[in-house]
Design an enzyme around this catalytic site. Structure first.
Site, PDB file in Angstrom:
ATOM      1  N   TYR A 146       0.839  -1.206   0.000  1.00  0.00           N
ATOM      2  CA  TYR A 146       0.000   0.000   0.000  1.00  0.00           C
ATOM      3  C   TYR A 146       0.878   1.262   0.000  1.00  0.00           C
ATOM      4  CZ  TYR A 146      -3.168   3.554   1.885  1.00  0.00           C
ATOM      5  OH  TYR A 146      -3.885   4.696   2.074  1.00  0.00           O
ATOM      6  N   ASP A 182      -1.154  -7.509   6.238  1.00  0.00           N
ATOM      7  CA  ASP A 182      -2.188  -6.494   6.057  1.00  0.00           C
ATOM      8  C   ASP A 182      -3.318  -7.163   5.275  1.00  0.00           C
ATOM      9  OD1 ASP A 182      -3.837  -4.460   5.115  1.00  0.00           O
ATOM     10  OD2 ASP A 182      -2.200  -3.036   4.826  1.00  0.00           O
ATOM     11  N   LYS A 224     -11.806   0.544   5.163  1.00  0.00           N
ATOM     12  CA  LYS A 224     -12.213  -0.106   3.916  1.00  0.00           C
ATOM     13  C   LYS A 224     -13.367  -1.065   4.183  1.00  0.00           C
ATOM     14  CE  LYS A 224      -8.732   2.376   2.713  1.00  0.00           C
ATOM     15  NZ  LYS A 224      -7.364   1.868   2.686  1.00  0.00           N
TER      16      LYS A 224
HETATM   17  C1  LIG Z   1      -6.086   2.226   3.161  1.00  0.00           C
HETATM   18  C2  LIG Z   1      -5.069   1.185   3.449  1.00  0.00           C
HETATM   19  C3  LIG Z   1      -4.146   1.343   4.491  1.00  0.00           C
HETATM   20  C4  LIG Z   1      -4.077   2.593   5.356  1.00  0.00           C
HETATM   21  O1  LIG Z   1      -5.206   2.724   6.142  1.00  0.00           O
HETATM   22  P1  LIG Z   1      -5.807   4.158   6.587  1.00  0.00           P
HETATM   23  O2  LIG Z   1      -7.000   3.760   7.387  1.00  0.00           O
HETATM   24  O3  LIG Z   1      -6.146   4.904   5.338  1.00  0.00           O
HETATM   25  O4  LIG Z   1      -4.749   4.839   7.372  1.00  0.00           O
HETATM   26  C5  LIG Z   1      -3.250   0.305   4.724  1.00  0.00           C
HETATM   27  N1  LIG Z   1      -3.251  -0.804   3.963  1.00  0.00           N
HETATM   28  C6  LIG Z   1      -4.119  -0.979   2.933  1.00  0.00           C
HETATM   29  C7  LIG Z   1      -4.051  -2.222   2.116  1.00  0.00           C
HETATM   30  C8  LIG Z   1      -5.047   0.020   2.644  1.00  0.00           C
HETATM   31  O5  LIG Z   1      -5.887  -0.152   1.618  1.00  0.00           O
END
Ligand SMILES: *Cc1c(COP(=O)(O)O)cnc(C)c1O
Length: 402
Positions: free
Chosen positions: A117, A189, A214
């Site tokens: 990311y 992640d 998300k």
């Molecule tokens: C959006 C996202 C992040 C960061 O998260 P935030 O809530 O925007 O700080 C980290 N990893 C992935 C895969 C993401 O899509």
């Protein structure tokens, strides 16, 4: 002392809940009716401080940065869905990343999957570096190369699978084995898959992180993150930092995210159903050069996707015929797909990674991972599939001449 999640009153349900299905756990874990009022839905607990009956004697809450009832309820629910003992919620996914990086201390080394990311890449390369922590970005599909990159001070291996935006997969089990041989910890992640489709802790990961922003919240109205683990030592370290750094979510955001979580299973099924229909449609279009979706038989790691996950998610990328001009025209003419960053909400979004989410990468890095100028990323929402197809078709017709 702040309460430990395993010591909260819902502990019994959390233990029993191992046998319950995903949807049942999403709706019930951490959600007992309020014993004082009978309210079925937890009240939003805005108080910053809590009455003690004698010095140090309280009901598990002292001060809302250290712990908040809405946050604890959310943490219990998400821990159960990720098959973890402990969860800690933060004010963003990025705050989770920052806290994990801080926990390894200076002179540590991180190995990160190369198409991580964009914000995580930025944190590793621009912030962690100032803390004396170096990061190597590695293609984790090449296990030999991965082994060669491991150093004596490698503390963390950081994986996303599927990756963003090129939806390449990493074999969690294989990477976990090598990581553990070198006494490092594996962080996955799991934002793209959500706990509904993939549980990395069961595949050998030590820590799972999510941008709750998300799929978990799922309605594009909360920025939040979460950390999940079975390891008490790692949990204690991050719990300390959660309170010490103080990047905690508000009671209202925790409540909203908990509310979103209750329909995660229904949403993910629909995201996936729609994504597969759209992927198959794009694959047949002569206005499209390439479609990348792990659920397609044509995806080079389709079998790995089937092996380590229970589904393929709602994210897909495709290369439109032409270049930047065609991509830009397509993105300006969709009516249901909104041109915007982010993903995982009920509404469909489309974006241009090279100039938007991944513009912070060097050209060289973009070329290496395949973020080309004609690459478009879709976050397929849960609208009616035929409407989404018609929207894509009409916009492709405007963008690409036959
Ligand atoms: C959006 C996202 C992040 C960061 O998260 P935030 O809530 O925007 O700080 C980290 N990893 C992935 C895969 C993401 O899509």
């Amino acid at each position: 002392m702040a309460p430990n999640v395993t010591e909260n009153s819902d502990n019994n349900l959390q233990q029993e809940s191992k046998e319950l299905g995903f949807g049942t756990r999403a709706i019930h874990v951490g959600q007992e009716p309020d014993p004082n009022t009978g309210a079925v839905i937890p009240a939003i607990s805005l108080s910053t401080t809590y009455k003690q009956s004698a010095i140090g004697v309280h009901n598990g809450y002292e001060y809302s940065r250290s712990d908040n009832p809405n946050r604890s309820k959310f943490e219990q629910a998400i821990a159960s869905l990720e098959k973890g003992k402990y969860a800690l919620a933060f004010s963003s996914g990025s705050a989770v990343t920052a806290s994990i990086v801080t926990s390894i201390g200076k002179d540590g080394h991180i190995i990160s999957v190369n198409d991580v990311y964009g914000g995580t890449n930025r944190y590793f390369s621009k912030v962690a570096e100032t803390q004396g922590i170096e990061t190597s970005f590695v293609d984790l599909n090449d296990l030999q190369k991965f082994k060669e990159k491991i150093r004596f001070n490698t503390k963390i291996v950081w994986v996303e699978t599927p990756t963003n935006p090129t939806l390449s997969l990493v074999d969690i089990k294989a990477v976990a084995e090598i990581t553990h041989q070198h006494n490092a910890i594996l962080v996955v992640d799991n934002t793209f898959m959500s706990p509904y489709f993939q549980n990395p802790l069961e595949l050998g990961a030590d820590v799972v992180v999510h941008s709750v922003t998300k799929y978990i919240n799922g309605h594009s109205d909360v920025v939040m993150g979460v950390f999940i683990t079975n390891d008490q030592e790692i949990y204690n370290k991050i719990k300390f930092l959660q309170n010490a750094i103080g990047a905690v979510p508000s009671a209202f955001d925790s409540w909203l995210a908990n509310r979103g979580l209750k329909t995660l299973h229904l949403r993910m099924k629909q995201h996936q159903e729609n994504a597969l229909i759209i992927a198959r449609f794009l694959e047949k279009s002569d206005k499209v050069v390439k479609v990348i979706y792990p659920g397609l038989e044509s995806h080079p790691q389709h079998l790995l996707a089937k092996k380590q996950a229970r589904g393929f998610g709602g994210m897909l990328s495709f290369e439109i015929k032409g270049g930047f001009k065609e991509a830009n025209t397509f993105l300006q003419h969709t009516k249901l797909f909104t041109l915007a960053e982010s993903l995982g909400g009920v509404e469909s979004l489309a974006e241009h990674p090279a100039k938007m989410t991944h513009s912070g990468l060097t050209q060289e890095h973009r070329d290496a991972v395949g973020v080309t100028d004609n690459l478009i990323r879709l976050s397929v929402g849960i609208e009616d599939a035929e409407d989404l197809l018609a929207d894509i078709q009409q916009s492709l017709d405007i963008a690409v001449e036959n």
